[in-house]
Scaffold this active site. Structure first.
Site, short mmCIF file in Angstrom:
data_model
loop_
_atom_site.label_atom_id
_atom_site.label_comp_id
_atom_site.label_asym_id
_atom_site.label_seq_id
_atom_site.Cartn_x
_atom_site.Cartn_y
_atom_site.Cartn_z
CG HIS A 7 33.10 32.23 44.38
ND1 HIS A 7 32.33 33.27 44.86
CD2 HIS A 7 34.18 32.80 43.79
CE1 HIS A 7 32.90 34.42 44.57
NE2 HIS A 7 34.03 34.17 43.92
NE ARG A 8 34.40 35.90 47.13
CZ ARG A 8 33.77 37.06 47.01
NH1 ARG A 8 33.07 37.54 48.02
NH2 ARG A 8 33.84 37.76 45.90
CD GLU A 34 37.82 32.02 44.50
OE1 GLU A 34 38.40 33.05 44.12
OE2 GLU A 34 36.98 32.02 45.44
CG ASP A 36 39.37 35.64 47.26
OD1 ASP A 36 39.47 35.89 46.05
OD2 ASP A 36 38.33 35.21 47.79
CG HIS A 49 36.75 38.85 48.03
ND1 HIS A 49 36.26 40.14 47.88
CD2 HIS A 49 36.89 38.35 46.78
CE1 HIS A 49 36.10 40.39 46.60
NE2 HIS A 49 36.46 39.33 45.90
CD GLU A 109 40.51 36.49 42.81
OE1 GLU A 109 40.46 37.72 42.60
OE2 GLU A 109 39.51 35.76 42.88
CE LYS A 111 40.41 40.39 46.00
NZ LYS A 111 39.36 40.64 44.99
CG ASP A 229 28.70 32.43 45.80
OD1 ASP A 229 29.94 32.37 45.88
OD2 ASP A 229 28.09 33.45 45.43
#
Length: 242
Positions: A7-8, A34, A36, A49, A109, A111, A229
């Site tokens: 995640h990120r 992942e 953003d 993000h 993702e 945003k 994370d």
């Protein structure tokens, strides 16, 4: 088998949404990353993000009001007390160029819930196609209008709907949206939900799973993937799961 998406990037141990975090995710053995995306003032697709740069960098202001050149000067590792040096905010192209040399998948993702970035979908899809990553990419957003547009623009790229609160009859909604999967908050995921999703061919990838007991539960439910994370830790827990 449940896949592990960083995640990120490996955001628990490295500056989020930076090349350092993505490279660590690969080293940790994550199945995917992942990230953003948003647009700069001059229309470049950048990986960050928040809609502002205040929390994650040494700058301030809205991403939409800052040019790409100005954005690159900011340090996305500023909150890490010099541990990771200077980490610029990446361009999506930079990440995809690197990713194409790995085996990992990517969840992008968009945003665009707070700010309706015009052409964000088109520019993102164009970059994915440029690097031939259509089959390794999932596009997701809390903005479901955007996901419907992405499906129209690029039917060959998987789409997934992000949400936090439980949905009533999600299968009907997913079918109406012509989406491939859902990315729910992990608290809304039950064994019955995961089983029904499997039966209906809908991918389920909960976010953001960082605790061992929650991770073990998601593995037991057989969800398609988890966003975490801590990909290195997640991989160790997965290997110890019977």
């Amino acid at each position: 088998m449940t896949l592990i998406f960083a995640h990120r990037g490996a955001a628990g141990t490295h500056p989020e949404n930076t090349m350092a975090a993505f490279i660590e995710a690969e080293k940790a053995g994550a199945d995917g990353i992942e990230l953003d995306v948003q647009l700069t003032k001059d229309g470049e697709v950048v990986v960050i993000h928040d809609e502002t740069v205040d929390r994650t960098t040494d700058g301030s202001g809205w991403v939409k009001d800052i040019t790409y050149r100005e954005l690159r000067r900011l340090n996305a590792a500023a909150m890490w007390d010099g541990k990771h040096g200077h980490c610029p905010i990446p361009h999506l192209e930079e990440v995809l160029a690197w990713l194409s040399s790995t085996r990992m998948a990517v969840n992008i993702e968009l945003k665009n819930s707070l700010i309706a970035y015009e052409t964000l979908e088109q520019k993102t899809i164009s970059l994915v196609r440029r690097y031939g990553l259509e089959k390794r990419t999932i596009l997701s957003s809390f903005n479901h209008h955007s996901m419907r547009l992405c499906r129209t623009l690029a039917p060959e790229i998987e789409t997934a709907l992000l949400y936090i609160e439980p949905l009533y009859a999600p299968w009907t909604y997913v079918r109406a949206m012509n989406a491939d999967g859902v990315h729910p908050h992990y608290r809304t995921v039950t064994a019955e939900f995961a089983a029904e999703a499997r039966r209906r061919g809908v991918a389920v990838r909960p976010f953001t799973v960082n605790k061992r007991n929650v991770m073990k539960t998601m593995f037991a439910y057989g969800v398609d993937a988890v966003f975490t994370d801590y990909p290195r830790q997640a991989k160790q827990w997965k290997e110890k799961t019977p």
